[in-house]
Write a protein that holds these residues in place. Structure first.
Motif, PDB file in Angstrom:
ATOM      1  N   TYR A   1       0.829  -1.199   0.000  1.00  0.00           N
ATOM      2  CA  TYR A   1       0.000   0.000   0.000  1.00  0.00           C
ATOM      3  C   TYR A   1       0.869   1.256   0.000  1.00  0.00           C
ATOM      4  CZ  TYR A   1      -3.827  -3.193   0.978  1.00  0.00           C
ATOM      5  OH  TYR A   1      -4.738  -4.218   0.884  1.00  0.00           O
ATOM      6  N   PRO A   2       0.471   2.270  -0.743  1.00  0.00           N
ATOM      7  CA  PRO A   2       1.291   3.483  -0.836  1.00  0.00           C
ATOM      8  C   PRO A   2       1.219   4.380   0.393  1.00  0.00           C
ATOM      9  CG  PRO A   2      -0.679   3.715  -2.187  1.00  0.00           C
ATOM     10  CD  PRO A   2      -0.661   2.293  -1.697  1.00  0.00           C
ATOM     11  N   SER A   3       0.248   4.142   1.294  1.00  0.00           N
ATOM     12  CA  SER A   3       0.115   5.012   2.464  1.00  0.00           C
ATOM     13  C   SER A   3      -0.474   4.231   3.629  1.00  0.00           C
ATOM     14  CB  SER A   3      -0.788   6.213   2.142  1.00  0.00           C
ATOM     15  OG  SER A   3      -2.127   5.779   1.934  1.00  0.00           O
ATOM     16  N   ASP A   4      -0.243   4.754   4.837  1.00  0.00           N
ATOM     17  CA  ASP A   4      -0.853   4.169   6.028  1.00  0.00           C
ATOM     18  C   ASP A   4      -2.370   4.206   5.932  1.00  0.00           C
ATOM     19  OD1 ASP A   4       1.687   3.832   6.973  1.00  0.00           O
ATOM     20  OD2 ASP A   4       1.508   5.239   8.657  1.00  0.00           O
ATOM     21  N   GLU A   5      -2.896   5.286   5.377  1.00  0.00           N
ATOM     22  CA  GLU A   5      -4.345   5.424   5.265  1.00  0.00           C
ATOM     23  C   GLU A   5      -4.949   4.281   4.452  1.00  0.00           C
ATOM     24  OE1 GLU A   5      -7.715   8.558   3.544  1.00  0.00           O
ATOM     25  OE2 GLU A   5      -5.619   9.152   3.723  1.00  0.00           O
ATOM     26  N   GLU A   6      -4.352   3.969   3.302  1.00  0.00           N
ATOM     27  CA  GLU A   6      -4.908   2.906   2.467  1.00  0.00           C
ATOM     28  C   GLU A   6      -4.784   1.551   3.143  1.00  0.00           C
ATOM     29  OE1 GLU A   6      -4.255   3.212  -1.889  1.00  0.00           O
ATOM     30  OE2 GLU A   6      -3.115   5.015  -1.381  1.00  0.00           O
ATOM     31  N   LEU A   7      -3.690   1.329   3.861  1.00  0.00           N
ATOM     32  CA  LEU A   7      -3.549   0.086   4.609  1.00  0.00           C
ATOM     33  C   LEU A   7      -4.616  -0.014   5.696  1.00  0.00           C
ATOM     34  CD1 LEU A   7      -2.112  -2.490   5.552  1.00  0.00           C
ATOM     35  CD2 LEU A   7      -0.594  -1.049   6.915  1.00  0.00           C
ATOM     36  N   LEU A   8      -4.796   1.055   6.466  1.00  0.00           N
ATOM     37  CA  LEU A   8      -5.778   1.036   7.552  1.00  0.00           C
ATOM     38  C   LEU A   8      -7.194   0.809   7.041  1.00  0.00           C
ATOM     39  CD1 LEU A   8      -4.381   3.936   9.726  1.00  0.00           C
ATOM     40  CD2 LEU A   8      -4.754   1.595  10.526  1.00  0.00           C
ATOM     41  N   PHE A   9      -7.527   1.415   5.924  1.00  0.00           N
ATOM     42  CA  PHE A   9      -8.865   1.239   5.375  1.00  0.00           C
ATOM     43  C   PHE A   9      -9.051  -0.180   4.833  1.00  0.00           C
ATOM     44  CE2 PHE A   9      -9.899   5.989   4.467  1.00  0.00           C
ATOM     45  CZ  PHE A   9      -9.947   6.215   5.831  1.00  0.00           C
ATOM     46  N   ALA A  10      -7.984  -0.775   4.299  1.00  0.00           N
ATOM     47  CA  ALA A  10      -8.073  -2.172   3.851  1.00  0.00           C
ATOM     48  C   ALA A  10      -8.279  -3.104   5.043  1.00  0.00           C
ATOM     49  CB  ALA A  10      -6.810  -2.559   3.083  1.00  0.00           C
TER      50      ALA A  10
END
Length: 385
Positions: free
Chosen positions: A178-187
């Motif tokens: 994932y390119p960002s923490d945000e995208e990882l957290l939402f996944a």
């Protein structure tokens, strides 16, 4: 008499038989799956029966089905992660993260950690592919054990299962995919939503555990300007994870770390209460027996509890073997009930009485005495109100 309902935060001290099986597994020894299933089912049936006999209204499975701690269990239920090296074994190391508390009380922590039975955290958990939920069988087993246990007892007890929040599932995100923490957290949030829905679909209440949400403030050395954006993103992720979950069947638990330590680096509840109330659940579980946070019941004099929401204050502590007197429990209930209304208070514990299968916070006999005092204190509060 006003009826004050009772519950607790979920984790209870495991039975000796179950503990031995989990210890063997942590040390890489073979464990017969059939034997584990037999011991687990019997242990859940017994722990539910004891809660009901004491008079607890909303009971759990004691988190007996979790293979590791209250949060790390999820590592067996999420795909897309890779552990870069073997997870450490039980060797006396602590998982208390460094921060203000450890800086101020280094000598205390050196001594304290040496006597703790934490599972060591050796190994980086890195997202190397798309995150997806793989825990249907495991959560299904936990649901089946709890519902079977409830069907085997007399009375009208309700059941709840604690599950982890996105922030606490990946408290220190590391990722290649994932390119960002945000995208990882939402996944992670999307994957955990499946676990939350499974609990709800089974007719149980889901409790979202999120201790790392508050612990991060201490690791940031009390830098509120840095902490708030971090916490706001994690709150957004949790809101996403709760999509489709009925508020009246869900509750949100935060604490300041279950270890028995100074806790002087804790974030004040007033600095995060707006974020807590942003979480779309029906009930908020907050520590009120903890001497660093007991005074914070007063914030409800000027912070409005939203319509239809309930508070689940901790009235007995998981961090001391001193058993609270029922009159003290009643005092704590009454003063809060006078601010928000008795129908909006559910008597509870501060946190779980066990960190996981191998670490307990109090002796099991003390755990049950505390729950008995909780129930009696709720009864006395009801009479006074």
């Amino acid at each position: 008499m006003t009826r004050i309902r009772t519950t607790h935060v979920g984790s209870l001290v495991r039975t000796p038989e179950l503990t031995e099986l989990m210890r063997a597994r942590e040390h890489g020894e073979p464990v017969d799956p059939a034997r584990h299933a037999e011991v687990l089912g019997a242990a859940v049936a017994d722990v539910v029966r004891r809660q009901v006999e004491i008079g607890i209204d909303v009971v759990s499975d004691g988190e007996y089905g979790k293979s590791d701690s209250w949060s790390r269990y999820v590592r067996e239920r999420l795909g897309g992660f890779t552990t870069t090296e073997e997870t450490g074994k039980t060797d006396g190391r602590s998982n208390v993260p460094p921060g203000t508390d450890k800086h101020l009380f280094g000598e205390f922590y050196d001594e304290y950690e040496a006597g703790q039975g934490f599972v060591g955290g050796g190994g980086e958990w890195r997202a190397t592919g798309p995150i997806h939920y793989t825990g249907a069988e495991a959560v299904g087993r936990d649901i089946a054990n709890l519902t079977a246990a409830l069907s085997g007892v007399d009375g009208q007890a309700e059941g709840f299962l604690p599950v982890v929040a996105p922030a606490s599932a990946v408290p220190r995100p590391t990722h290649d995919h994932y390119p960002s923490d945000e995208e990882l957290l939402f996944a992670v949030a999307d994957a955990l939503n499946q676990e939350y829905r499974a609990v709800i679909d089974a007719g149980l209440t889901v409790q979202i555990d999120d201790a790392h949400f508050t612990i991060a403030y201490d690791t940031m050395r009390g830098d509120l300007a840095a902490y708030r954006p971090w916490a706001e993103l994690r709150t957004e992720a949790l809101v996403r994870a709760l999509d489709g979950i009925p508020p009246e069947r869900s509750r949100y638990h935060i604490c300041w770390g279950s270890w028995n330590a100074p806790h002087v680096g804790d974030v004040p509840l007033r600095d995060i209460v707006d974020l807590v109330l942003r979480v779309p659940v029906g009930t908020y579980s907050l520590e009120q027996a903890n001497p660093r946070h007991e005074h914070e019941w007063r914030i409800w004099a000027d912070v409005e509890l939203p319509e239809g929401k309930t508070l689940m204050p901790g009235l007995v502590s998981h961090a001391t073997n001193v058993v609270e007197h029922p009159d003290l429990v009643a005092d704590r209930i009454v003063r809060l009930a006078e601010l928000v209304g008795p129908e909006r208070v559910i008597a509870s514990s501060d946190c779980g009485f066990a960190q996981g299968p191998l670490v307990r916070r109090v002796h099991p006999s003390v755990q049950w005495a505390k729950l008995e005092s909780l129930v009696e204190g709720a009864r006395r509060a009801g009479e006074r109100i």
